[in-house]
Design an enzyme around this catalytic site. Sequence first.
Site, PDB file in Angstrom:
ATOM      1  CB  SER A 206      45.088  43.596  38.294  1.00 26.12           C
ATOM      2  OG  SER A 206      44.488  43.167  39.462  1.00 26.12           O
ATOM      3  CB  THR A 207      39.844  46.141  38.116  1.00 25.69           C
ATOM      4  OG1 THR A 207      39.248  44.857  38.192  1.00 25.69           O
ATOM      5  CG2 THR A 207      39.913  46.947  36.563  1.00 25.69           C
ATOM      6  CB  CYS A 208      41.606  43.001  42.132  1.00 25.09           C
ATOM      7  SG  CYS A 208      40.135  42.040  41.482  1.00 25.09           S
ATOM      8  CB  SER A 209      46.308  44.849  42.663  1.00 20.92           C
ATOM      9  OG  SER A 209      46.436  44.720  41.085  1.00 20.92           O
TER      10      SER A 209
END
Length: 240
Positions: A206-209
Amino acid sequence: MMCTQKADLQHFDYHDLPDGNVQGNLQKIKQCSTEKQLLSLCSELGDWISDCGVPGIFTAKIKDIPTVFTQVVKHYIYFRTASVIQQFIEGMNTCGNLWHQVERNWIAFLPIFTSTSREMSLPSFKGLYKISWSPQGSNQREREEETMFGWEMFLIAIQEKATDVTFKDLLVFWTGMHSVPCLGFPGEPVIEFYEQEGPSRIPYASTCSLSLFLPRGVEEEEMNALLTRAIKESSGFGRV
């Protein structure tokens, strides 16, 4: 001083400019050495050269070509961006004369305004993340430690170039970024774990988290294969 600058720009390497079309046009100007080539140059690129601040191209002689080349280079290096740079400086100085501080302490600001990143090494990569372990002594923890041994071997394979995956590839897969931001990541990247159920699920991120998910209880050889597949099959996704 002007003569020195002119002489230097005549030998400017147009390959340093990022625009491929501009590179090609400058190559044609630089290689123009006959009257026939000059006529062709004016026909093909005359308007473009004129728009670069050299309207005299249509009456130029062969002897003028080095000057034309210099003026076009100067346009792309200086004049084309001068107003934008000045606006940027004025904007920075509205925040407590910040740009003046940058000028006085330019070495300290160098990593922020220029690319100073180097090829990542095993120690520098391992210093980027933390591991979200299960409680010590649990069955899950034992299987996570088995997974992390495979992970460590995978990183060593990258360091020794025993695989076609690089630390940069792994970083892009994990964070979407080609290099570590000069001010660091907004949060610390973390390795999480999941259980394999049914057909083997390849690692995912997950590049967001900034989370990388690895399967528990995976041995070295399988870990290498799963991570390589995950990274190679996700090429281009989530890049920043």
